[in-house]
Design a protein around this motif. Structure first.
Motif, mmCIF file in Angstrom:
data_model
loop_
_atom_site.group_PDB
_atom_site.id
_atom_site.type_symbol
_atom_site.label_atom_id
_atom_site.label_comp_id
_atom_site.label_asym_id
_atom_site.label_seq_id
_atom_site.Cartn_x
_atom_site.Cartn_y
_atom_site.Cartn_z
ATOM 1 N N LYS A 9 0.852 -1.183 0.000
ATOM 2 C CA LYS A 9 0.000 0.000 0.000
ATOM 3 C C LYS A 9 0.890 1.235 0.000
ATOM 4 N N ILE A 10 0.319 2.335 -0.469
ATOM 5 C CA ILE A 10 1.050 3.592 -0.465
ATOM 6 C C ILE A 10 0.147 4.662 0.140
ATOM 7 N N HIS A 11 0.761 5.555 0.888
ATOM 8 C CA HIS A 11 0.034 6.624 1.569
ATOM 9 C C HIS A 11 0.043 7.848 0.662
ATOM 10 N N ILE A 12 -1.140 8.262 0.223
ATOM 11 C CA ILE A 12 -1.279 9.423 -0.657
ATOM 12 C C ILE A 12 -1.636 10.629 0.209
ATOM 13 N N ARG A 13 -0.797 11.662 0.139
ATOM 14 C CA ARG A 13 -1.046 12.896 0.892
ATOM 15 C C ARG A 13 -1.072 14.071 -0.068
ATOM 16 N N ASN A 14 -1.456 15.212 0.435
ATOM 17 C CA ASN A 14 -1.476 16.441 -0.360
ATOM 18 C C ASN A 14 -2.293 16.291 -1.640
ATOM 19 N N THR A 15 -3.481 15.753 -1.500
ATOM 20 C CA THR A 15 -4.350 15.566 -2.657
ATOM 21 C C THR A 15 -5.116 16.849 -2.956
ATOM 22 N N LYS A 16 -5.768 16.856 -4.098
ATOM 23 C CA LYS A 16 -6.555 18.013 -4.499
ATOM 24 C C LYS A 16 -7.651 18.313 -3.477
ATOM 25 N N THR A 17 -8.229 17.272 -2.903
ATOM 26 C CA THR A 17 -9.311 17.448 -1.932
ATOM 27 C C THR A 17 -8.800 17.494 -0.493
ATOM 28 N N TYR A 18 -7.485 17.427 -0.311
ATOM 29 C CA TYR A 18 -6.852 17.470 1.003
ATOM 30 C C TYR A 18 -7.245 16.286 1.887
ATOM 31 N N LYS A 19 -7.661 15.185 1.271
ATOM 32 C CA LYS A 19 -8.007 13.985 2.021
ATOM 33 C C LYS A 19 -6.937 12.933 1.772
ATOM 34 N N ILE A 39 17.848 5.263 -7.167
ATOM 35 C CA ILE A 39 18.522 6.186 -8.084
ATOM 36 C C ILE A 39 18.484 7.607 -7.538
ATOM 37 N N ARG A 40 17.321 8.006 -7.019
ATOM 38 C CA ARG A 40 17.136 9.354 -6.474
ATOM 39 C C ARG A 40 18.053 9.597 -5.288
ATOM 40 N N GLY A 41 18.197 8.591 -4.453
ATOM 41 C CA GLY A 41 19.030 8.728 -3.270
ATOM 42 C C GLY A 41 18.249 9.212 -2.066
ATOM 43 N N VAL A 42 18.924 9.256 -0.932
ATOM 44 C CA VAL A 42 18.308 9.680 0.327
ATOM 45 C C VAL A 42 18.091 11.192 0.294
ATOM 46 N N MET A 43 16.933 11.621 0.724
ATOM 47 C CA MET A 43 16.584 13.042 0.715
ATOM 48 C C MET A 43 16.162 13.484 2.111
ATOM 49 N N VAL A 44 16.321 14.772 2.377
ATOM 50 C CA VAL A 44 15.896 15.348 3.653
ATOM 51 C C VAL A 44 14.369 15.372 3.722
ATOM 52 N N THR A 45 13.724 15.650 2.587
ATOM 53 C CA THR A 45 12.266 15.715 2.535
ATOM 54 C C THR A 45 11.669 14.310 2.499
ATOM 55 N N ASP A 46 10.428 14.187 2.952
ATOM 56 C CA ASP A 46 9.755 12.897 2.860
ATOM 57 C C ASP A 46 8.934 12.791 1.577
ATOM 58 N N ALA A 47 9.050 13.780 0.692
ATOM 59 C CA ALA A 47 8.334 13.761 -0.582
ATOM 60 C C ALA A 47 8.936 12.695 -1.489
ATOM 61 N N LEU A 48 8.095 12.030 -2.232
ATOM 62 C CA LEU A 48 8.562 10.998 -3.161
ATOM 63 C C LEU A 48 9.273 11.613 -4.357
ATOM 64 N N PHE A 49 8.690 12.660 -4.914
ATOM 65 C CA PHE A 49 9.266 13.286 -6.102
ATOM 66 C C PHE A 49 9.917 14.604 -5.714
ATOM 67 N N VAL A 50 11.167 14.756 -6.131
ATOM 68 C CA VAL A 50 11.963 15.921 -5.750
ATOM 69 C C VAL A 50 12.577 16.572 -6.983
ATOM 70 N N THR A 51 12.985 17.821 -6.812
ATOM 71 C CA THR A 51 13.668 18.552 -7.874
ATOM 72 C C THR A 51 15.132 18.147 -7.891
ATOM 73 N N LEU A 52 15.867 18.634 -8.877
ATOM 74 C CA LEU A 52 17.308 18.345 -8.932
ATOM 75 C C LEU A 52 18.036 18.901 -7.708
ATOM 76 N N ALA A 53 17.456 19.938 -7.107
ATOM 77 C CA ALA A 53 18.042 20.532 -5.907
ATOM 78 C C ALA A 53 17.690 19.731 -4.644
ATOM 79 N N GLY A 54 16.902 18.668 -4.800
ATOM 80 C CA GLY A 54 16.548 17.836 -3.658
ATOM 81 C C GLY A 54 15.369 18.350 -2.854
ATOM 82 N N GLU A 55 14.658 19.326 -3.397
ATOM 83 C CA GLU A 55 13.494 19.881 -2.703
ATOM 84 C C GLU A 55 12.218 19.212 -3.205
#
Length: 143
Positions: A9-19, A39-55
């Protein structure tokens, strides 16, 4: 071992409906996400998708990436967008016999109205499916 035990299972957050919601993913998707994270590597953020700057990547940035990669893949005749992916997922799920309640939960719809739209859009497919599961198919009636 049951078929679903290899899936996750995957936890979906920050949806359009905020649910927030928990949705199932198959083992193939889990494997692809694990490769991406490796490939992405360890990030400070818990976001799955990040920018090249790691944000954390914004929704707009993610939408732009989907459009960009659709063009790179030379996908023609259809708008390559997050909404199209979602719509296609719903369509294929209905064609494969997904129940409306499961589809409602996975898509995160609060009412059945939108799910009904998907089912009605593919009513020919529903009619074809009905021919295979209708109780009358195997009913032997003598007249």
């Amino acid at each position: 071992m049951k078929k679903w035990q290899n899936e996750s299972k995957i936890h979906i957050r920050n949806t359009k409906t905020y649910k927030e919601r928990i949705v199932p993913i198959q083992s193939k998707m889990k494997t692809q996400l694990q490769k991406y994270i490796q490939i992405r590597g360890v990030m400070v953020t818990d976001a799955l998708f990040v920018t090249l700057a790691g944000e954390k990547m914004s929704k707009r940035q993610f939408q732009n990436r989907v459009t960009f990669y659709g063009k790179q893949a030379e996908i023609k005749g259809v708008r390559c967008s997050c909404h199209t992916f979602r719509h296609t997922f719903a369509k294929v799920s209905v064609k494969n016999g997904a129940g409306i309640f499961e589809l409602q939960q996975i898509l995160g719809h609060t009412s059945m109205e939108m799910v009904r739209v998907y089912v009605n859009l593919f009513s020919d497919d529903v009619m074809d499916k009905h021919r295979t599961f209708s109780p009358l198919v195997n009913l032997n009636v003598r007249m």
